[in-house]
Design a protein around this motif. Structure first.
Motif, PDB file in Angstrom:
ATOM      1  N   ASP A 109       0.824  -1.202   0.000  1.00  0.00           N
ATOM      2  CA  ASP A 109       0.000   0.000   0.000  1.00  0.00           C
ATOM      3  C   ASP A 109       0.867   1.266   0.000  1.00  0.00           C
ATOM      4  O   ASP A 109       0.437   2.314   0.473  1.00  0.00           O
ATOM      5  CB  ASP A 109      -0.933   0.007   1.213  1.00  0.00           C
ATOM      6  CG  ASP A 109      -2.407  -0.008   0.809  1.00  0.00           C
ATOM      7  OD1 ASP A 109      -2.698  -0.063  -0.404  1.00  0.00           O
ATOM      8  OD2 ASP A 109      -3.273   0.029   1.702  1.00  0.00           O
ATOM      9  N   VAL A 110       2.083   1.133  -0.518  1.00  0.00           N
ATOM     10  CA  VAL A 110       3.009   2.267  -0.523  1.00  0.00           C
ATOM     11  C   VAL A 110       2.426   3.446  -1.302  1.00  0.00           C
ATOM     12  O   VAL A 110       2.450   4.588  -0.839  1.00  0.00           O
ATOM     13  CB  VAL A 110       4.376   1.841  -1.100  1.00  0.00           C
ATOM     14  CG1 VAL A 110       5.251   3.056  -1.381  1.00  0.00           C
ATOM     15  CG2 VAL A 110       5.090   0.892  -0.138  1.00  0.00           C
ATOM     16  N   GLN A 111       1.864   3.165  -2.492  1.00  0.00           N
ATOM     17  CA  GLN A 111       1.302   4.242  -3.298  1.00  0.00           C
ATOM     18  C   GLN A 111      -0.214   4.325  -3.169  1.00  0.00           C
ATOM     19  O   GLN A 111      -0.776   5.428  -3.128  1.00  0.00           O
ATOM     20  CB  GLN A 111       1.689   4.071  -4.771  1.00  0.00           C
ATOM     21  CG  GLN A 111       1.341   5.276  -5.640  1.00  0.00           C
ATOM     22  CD  GLN A 111       2.014   5.230  -7.006  1.00  0.00           C
ATOM     23  OE1 GLN A 111       1.388   4.847  -7.996  1.00  0.00           O
ATOM     24  NE2 GLN A 111       3.267   5.608  -7.067  1.00  0.00           N
ATOM     25  N   ALA A 112      -0.886   3.206  -3.082  1.00  0.00           N
ATOM     26  CA  ALA A 112      -2.352   3.200  -3.058  1.00  0.00           C
ATOM     27  C   ALA A 112      -2.923   3.499  -1.680  1.00  0.00           C
ATOM     28  O   ALA A 112      -4.119   3.781  -1.559  1.00  0.00           O
ATOM     29  CB  ALA A 112      -2.877   1.849  -3.545  1.00  0.00           C
ATOM     30  N   GLY A 113      -2.094   3.460  -0.637  1.00  0.00           N
ATOM     31  CA  GLY A 113      -2.572   3.678   0.715  1.00  0.00           C
ATOM     32  C   GLY A 113      -2.613   5.138   1.126  1.00  0.00           C
ATOM     33  O   GLY A 113      -2.419   6.047   0.323  1.00  0.00           O
ATOM     34  N   ILE A 143       0.380  -8.976   6.067  1.00  0.00           N
ATOM     35  CA  ILE A 143       1.452  -7.972   6.119  1.00  0.00           C
ATOM     36  C   ILE A 143       1.051  -6.813   5.219  1.00  0.00           C
ATOM     37  O   ILE A 143       0.522  -7.021   4.120  1.00  0.00           O
ATOM     38  CB  ILE A 143       2.803  -8.564   5.646  1.00  0.00           C
ATOM     39  CG1 ILE A 143       3.162  -9.820   6.452  1.00  0.00           C
ATOM     40  CG2 ILE A 143       3.908  -7.523   5.736  1.00  0.00           C
ATOM     41  CD1 ILE A 143       4.421 -10.534   5.969  1.00  0.00           C
ATOM     42  N   VAL A 144       1.288  -5.585   5.676  1.00  0.00           N
ATOM     43  CA  VAL A 144       0.968  -4.384   4.900  1.00  0.00           C
ATOM     44  C   VAL A 144       2.198  -3.494   4.831  1.00  0.00           C
ATOM     45  O   VAL A 144       2.859  -3.253   5.852  1.00  0.00           O
ATOM     46  CB  VAL A 144      -0.201  -3.589   5.522  1.00  0.00           C
ATOM     47  CG1 VAL A 144      -0.533  -2.363   4.670  1.00  0.00           C
ATOM     48  CG2 VAL A 144      -1.430  -4.470   5.690  1.00  0.00           C
ATOM     49  N   CYS A 145       2.497  -3.004   3.634  1.00  0.00           N
ATOM     50  CA  CYS A 145       3.631  -2.108   3.416  1.00  0.00           C
ATOM     51  C   CYS A 145       3.128  -0.688   3.195  1.00  0.00           C
ATOM     52  O   CYS A 145       2.291  -0.453   2.326  1.00  0.00           O
ATOM     53  CB  CYS A 145       4.435  -2.548   2.192  1.00  0.00           C
ATOM     54  SG  CYS A 145       5.105  -4.224   2.307  1.00  0.00           S
ATOM     55  N   LEU A 146       3.654   0.267   3.978  1.00  0.00           N
ATOM     56  CA  LEU A 146       3.277   1.674   3.861  1.00  0.00           C
ATOM     57  C   LEU A 146       4.520   2.551   3.776  1.00  0.00           C
ATOM     58  O   LEU A 146       5.512   2.290   4.452  1.00  0.00           O
ATOM     59  CB  LEU A 146       2.448   2.133   5.061  1.00  0.00           C
ATOM     60  CG  LEU A 146       1.014   1.659   5.218  1.00  0.00           C
ATOM     61  CD1 LEU A 146       0.464   2.145   6.553  1.00  0.00           C
ATOM     62  CD2 LEU A 146       0.130   2.157   4.085  1.00  0.00           C
ATOM     63  N   SER A 147       4.446   3.585   2.970  1.00  0.00           N
ATOM     64  CA  SER A 147       5.515   4.588   2.923  1.00  0.00           C
ATOM     65  C   SER A 147       4.946   5.842   2.272  1.00  0.00           C
ATOM     66  O   SER A 147       3.850   6.276   2.611  1.00  0.00           O
ATOM     67  CB  SER A 147       6.731   4.047   2.159  1.00  0.00           C
ATOM     68  OG  SER A 147       7.779   4.982   2.181  1.00  0.00           O
ATOM     69  N   LYS A 148       5.651   6.424   1.319  1.00  0.00           N
ATOM     70  CA  LYS A 148       5.244   7.608   0.561  1.00  0.00           C
ATOM     71  C   LYS A 148       4.554   8.667   1.414  1.00  0.00           C
ATOM     72  O   LYS A 148       5.223   9.432   2.089  1.00  0.00           O
ATOM     73  CB  LYS A 148       4.400   7.202  -0.647  1.00  0.00           C
ATOM     74  CG  LYS A 148       5.249   6.641  -1.811  1.00  0.00           C
ATOM     75  CD  LYS A 148       4.459   6.548  -3.084  1.00  0.00           C
ATOM     76  CE  LYS A 148       5.251   5.930  -4.235  1.00  0.00           C
ATOM     77  NZ  LYS A 148       6.220   6.843  -4.828  1.00  0.00           N
TER      78      LYS A 148
END
Length: 425
Positions: free
Chosen positions: A241-245, A264-269
């Motif tokens: 979910d780096v870009q879509a979150g 597992i969820v990936c977040l950044s940006k």
């Protein structure tokens, strides 16, 4: 802008630079949804730092909190030591985001970027399951380091690795072949058949809306079935979910409306809210089998980002912000649908969800021309897809309706200018 002024970049910066080629000017200032260059030209920003600026540039509340923190000599760098800034973020993220969504996740700080969170997710999935392979999906994009690149579909970016990218099996994303073929029937057959050559993987990794891959939005039914397959086979589901979150598709997490709960969820940006480097990896508590220091990084304690990220979460304290996103998303989608209808020369199709949308054109090179013409007319946006066939709209989520309408008007003017002429080369 004279060539002499841009010459310093051409002479001394690597040829690998890309966005400055699409937007050939020197930017000096930014506020909200606007940017200004050295010549004083004003641009509406429908790029939002490739999704890293969901709240626009220099949000006043975040800026105030950051300036106060710096002026009081708050900790800047701390690796993974405990700080008040980190504690404030963890508590607010849990209270405002996780608890209301009934999500029980441990929070890991893997490093400052999107590829850091993906690398940690892949490593953890392999450690937990004892398996090596990962299933990724066509046109997925997950980062530029070796592990993340191995689960990325783009051939041009994969080639840059310079070595074989292994231990990954690529399966077709939703509607990759056509609308009639259920790609998960194909995937399940590979898992069921001992002669398929596909081992049961440690994880599946996907974006619910593929940003760089062409704004391909998976159907909610497809995502639900993915979760069911993963549960049945003991495969961990990783949602990137780096870009879509962080609200980009209309809800904080892009998977909420699908009714799934990834392992597992990936977040950044946009997590920092201010464009500061910041990433987290979220996972079920029972998966937290790391040994202390087994995955680390010098810059995983970016306290300035903790401060702005905590301030950014105030947007999510009630439903009003999310409701505004939904309302403006309808305006954007209706506009794009009208463009496709009114300008058949585009041979266009509306793609995406929420504020992560665009038009895919069958006419070779036309989307790039639309983006370039829009820049000439005072709007910044990019293209995506394997052939840059989609011109992509990423306005800030908090853009006012006046700014949104002005930006959409520039896009229509740009399309109109180009479709008056022959579109083929």
């Amino acid at each position: 802008m004279t060539q002499n002024e841009l010459g310093i970049f051409e002479q001394l910066e690597s040829e690998v630079r890309s966005y400055c080629r699409s937007f050939p000017t020197i930017f000096t200032k930014a506020k909200g949804y606007k940017m200004w260059d050295k010549e004083g030209n004003e641009y509406i920003d429908f790029f939002s730092g490739a999704g890293a600026l969901n709240y626009g540039h220099n949000d006043p509340t975040m800026k105030k909190k950051l300036i106060e923190y710096i002026s009081e000599d708050g900790i800047t760098h701390s690796l993974d030591m405990a700080t008040t800034a980190k504690a404030d973020f963890i508590k607010k993220f849990n209270d405002v985001i996780l608890k209301p969504r009934n999500l029980d996740y441990k929070i890991m700080f893997p490093g400052p970027t999107g590829t850091n969170t993906v690398e940690s997710a892949l490593k953890l999935a392999r450690k937990v399951t004892g398996r090596t392979d990962v299933i990724s999906f066509t046109n997925g994009f997950h980062g530029m380091t070796i592990g993340s690149l191995s689960v990325t579909g783009n051939a041009f970016k994969r080639k840059g690795a310079g070595i074989p990218l292994q231990n990954v099996v690529t399966m077709p994303y939703d509607n990759f072949v056509n609308d009639e073929l259920d790609t998960l029937d194909y995937l399940e057959r590979f898992l069921e058949d001992n002669g398929s050559g596909v081992e049961i993987p440690a994880a599946m990794i996907l974006e619910t809306v593929q940003g760089e891959g062409g704004i391909n939005a998976a159907r909610f039914e497809w995502l639900k079935r993915i979760e069911e397959i993963c549960n049945r086979w003991g495969i961990l589901l990783i949602v990137d979910d780096v870009q879509a979150g962080v609200g980009r598709t209309g809800t904080f997490f892009s998977f909420e409306k699908a009714g799934i709960k990834p392992d597992i969820v990936c977040l950044s940006k946009s997590l920092s809210g201010y464009g500061l480097p910041f990433a987290v990896t979220l996972f079920r508590p029972d998966l937290d089998i790391w040994e202390p220091g087994e995955h680390n990084g010098t810059f995983r304690g970016n306290n300035h980002a903790f401060v702005t990220a905590t301030a950014a979460l105030t947007y999510w304290e009630n439903e009003s912000f999310e409701n505004e996103i939904q309302e403006k998303s309808t305006i954007i989608y209706d506009f794009l649908s009208k463009i496709v209808k009114d300008y058949p020369e585009l041979k266009g199709e509306v793609k995406g969800r929420g504020f992560m949308v665009g038009i895919s054109s069958e006419v070779d090179g036309l989307s790039n021309k639309v983006a370039a013409k829009a820049f000439e007319n005072g709007l910044i946006m990019e293209t995506s897809g394997p052939k840059d066939e989609v011109f992509k709209l990423f306005p800030p989520l908090n853009i006012d309706k006046d700014g949104l309408e002005k930006g959409l008007q520039i896009i229509e003017e740009s399309v109109k200018e180009l479709t008056k002429e022959p579109v083929a080369n």
